[in-house]
Scaffold this motif. Sequence first.
Motif, PDB file in Angstrom:
ATOM      1  N   ILE A   1      35.139  33.499  67.191  1.00 60.95           N
ATOM      2  CA  ILE A   1      33.961  34.401  67.828  1.00 60.95           C
ATOM      3  C   ILE A   1      34.397  35.682  67.089  1.00 60.95           C
ATOM      4  N   ILE A   2      35.400  36.280  67.080  1.00 60.60           N
ATOM      5  CA  ILE A   2      35.890  37.597  66.444  1.00 60.60           C
ATOM      6  C   ILE A   2      35.428  37.605  64.878  1.00 60.60           C
ATOM      7  N   VAL A   3      35.915  36.651  64.331  1.00 62.61           N
ATOM      8  CA  VAL A   3      35.543  36.878  62.858  1.00 62.61           C
ATOM      9  C   VAL A   3      34.071  36.426  62.611  1.00 62.61           C
ATOM     10  N   ILE A   4      33.308  35.666  63.144  1.00 68.95           N
ATOM     11  CA  ILE A   4      32.070  35.730  63.039  1.00 68.95           C
ATOM     12  C   ILE A   4      31.286  37.023  63.292  1.00 68.95           C
ATOM     13  N   ALA A   5      31.457  37.602  64.348  1.00 66.31           N
ATOM     14  CA  ALA A   5      30.932  38.776  65.013  1.00 66.31           C
ATOM     15  C   ALA A   5      31.184  39.840  64.130  1.00 66.31           C
ATOM     16  N   PHE A   6      32.526  40.316  63.878  1.00 67.75           N
ATOM     17  CA  PHE A   6      32.853  41.384  63.021  1.00 67.75           C
ATOM     18  C   PHE A   6      32.202  41.097  61.463  1.00 67.75           C
ATOM     19  N   SER A   7      32.459  39.868  60.898  1.00 70.22           N
ATOM     20  CA  SER A   7      31.735  39.648  59.603  1.00 70.22           C
ATOM     21  C   SER A   7      30.275  40.114  59.666  1.00 70.22           C
ATOM     22  N   PHE A   8      29.760  39.769  60.403  1.00 68.43           N
ATOM     23  CA  PHE A   8      28.011  39.786  60.617  1.00 68.43           C
ATOM     24  C   PHE A   8      27.918  41.321  60.298  1.00 68.43           C
ATOM     25  N   PHE A   9      28.388  41.877  61.565  1.00 66.96           N
ATOM     26  CA  PHE A   9      28.437  43.310  61.539  1.00 66.96           C
ATOM     27  C   PHE A   9      28.885  44.152  60.349  1.00 66.96           C
ATOM     28  N   SER A  10      29.872  43.936  59.727  1.00 65.54           N
ATOM     29  CA  SER A  10      30.079  44.406  58.559  1.00 65.54           C
ATOM     30  C   SER A  10      29.376  44.286  57.384  1.00 65.54           C
ATOM     31  N   PHE A  11      28.781  42.978  57.239  1.00 66.94           N
ATOM     32  CA  PHE A  11      27.932  42.702  56.049  1.00 66.94           C
ATOM     33  C   PHE A  11      26.533  43.387  56.025  1.00 66.94           C
ATOM     34  N   ILE A  12      26.068  43.245  57.327  1.00 68.50           N
ATOM     35  CA  ILE A  12      24.807  43.932  57.739  1.00 68.50           C
ATOM     36  C   ILE A  12      24.759  45.448  57.419  1.00 68.50           C
ATOM     37  N   SER A  13      26.062  46.119  57.799  1.00 68.48           N
ATOM     38  CA  SER A  13      26.251  47.477  57.469  1.00 68.48           C
ATOM     39  C   SER A  13      26.411  47.674  56.037  1.00 68.48           C
ATOM     40  N   PHE A  14      26.891  46.751  55.241  1.00 70.90           N
ATOM     41  CA  PHE A  14      27.028  47.073  53.664  1.00 70.90           C
ATOM     42  C   PHE A  14      26.035  46.831  53.108  1.00 70.90           C
ATOM     43  N   LEU A  15      24.995  45.969  53.318  1.00 71.19           N
ATOM     44  CA  LEU A  15      23.616  45.582  53.025  1.00 71.19           C
ATOM     45  C   LEU A  15      22.721  47.073  53.398  1.00 71.19           C
ATOM     46  N   LEU A  16      22.949  47.578  54.354  1.00 72.66           N
ATOM     47  CA  LEU A  16      22.461  49.070  54.812  1.00 72.66           C
ATOM     48  C   LEU A  16      22.931  50.120  53.888  1.00 72.66           C
ATOM     49  N   ILE A  17      24.017  50.142  53.623  1.00 68.94           N
ATOM     50  CA  ILE A  17      24.408  51.120  52.424  1.00 68.94           C
ATOM     51  C   ILE A  17      23.816  50.798  51.133  1.00 68.94           C
ATOM     52  N   ILE A  18      23.774  49.579  50.648  1.00 67.00           N
ATOM     53  CA  ILE A  18      22.958  49.338  49.456  1.00 67.00           C
ATOM     54  C   ILE A  18      21.541  49.709  49.461  1.00 67.00           C
ATOM     55  N   GLU A  19      20.834  49.652  50.494  1.00 62.88           N
ATOM     56  CA  GLU A  19      19.356  49.908  50.814  1.00 62.88           C
ATOM     57  C   GLU A  19      19.356  51.362  50.528  1.00 62.88           C
TER      58      GLU A  19
END
Length: 371
Positions: free
Chosen positions: A145-163
């Motif tokens: 649960i922790i791995v999936i939740a944190f990974s999703f949050f981190s990758f979304i944030s990184f995509l936001l940085i790219i944008e």
Amino acid sequence: MGKSLKIQYHFIKWFLLFILAETLILINLINSELFIFKLLLNYLFVLALVPIVFEKVRRGRIDIFSPFVIFELSYILLFAFPALDLVIFKSEIIQSEEYFYNLSLFYIIIGLHFFHLGYFSKFGQSVFKKIKKKDNFWSKSRIKIIVIAFSFFSFISFLLIIEMSGGFFYYLTNIKNAMVKITTGSSFIFMSVVLIKIPLLIWFYYNLEKKHFPKSFYIFLILVFFLLLLLGERGPLMFLIVSMTVCYYYLRERINFLKIFVILTLLICFLVVYGQYRELSSAGLDTNKIDIKLSYVLDDFYNIFVGQFDQFERVKDIVKYVPDKIDYCYGKTFFNLILKPIPSRIWAEKPQGAGVVVTKALYPKHFAAQA
């Protein structure tokens, strides 16, 4: 028992000979000038090393990852080593402001004395006493649960940085400029990406205790490393590797000093090369046509290393310019760090921490480049 005492005797003997030789070399280094500065610097080296030797004699070994040893070595790395670099290569700089350099060393030594006083006192020993190990809180389902939740949050944030930076290609060829743009008022997005270190360390700790690493962990490890490299920040990646090494050291195997030294050396070399790539890309140069030669890295490695860890010069400037350029803050800047997670876009005039206050007042050009 007799063999152990003999080993300790030889260790102390060679250490005392080292201190004697080091003192004579330092005092007579370059010339006979700067005697007070070199005397204080020698005292700082001895003051930082003697407690480590005391631990070696008392326990029979040195726990290189203990907070105590890390603090002592950090003191040498951040203050004593840069000061020694000034004596050897830039003695004329010390001579131009000898009073402030001497006063800075004096304050640094007092600070280390207070640390020793607190650590070796009864109060300090009661704080650092060992805590009984508790039952493992982490289960396999909680880890997922922790791995999936944190990974999703981190990758979304990184995509936001790219944008926000203008697209993936622009970001990849202008990592430093893109990160400066993002972290100015939106550093919480950057921190959201860095949070991916937390599930990796928890999962790594869990696997170390179980003595089994599934293939999925290695895939996740590669993804995290790749993400942090794309983030362009060497610090988070370095501290992640060091944190994993500490976990392995205490849970699986006590790695000897030589292996750790090799690991850290290779890590620092990689970070230096990657740092050069960031600088070249931020200057608008085509990194595909630039050959980063080993000789170039080796020539600049020493100066980059000293520059990354030099806090002695910062102490000297603070001693010199407080309260002329910076008024006494009485600890307010440390309490202001609590406000750091609040985005500047929401609260533009929020109170700043010590780093921003000092940099903005004493190094305005550097602050402007980072803002």
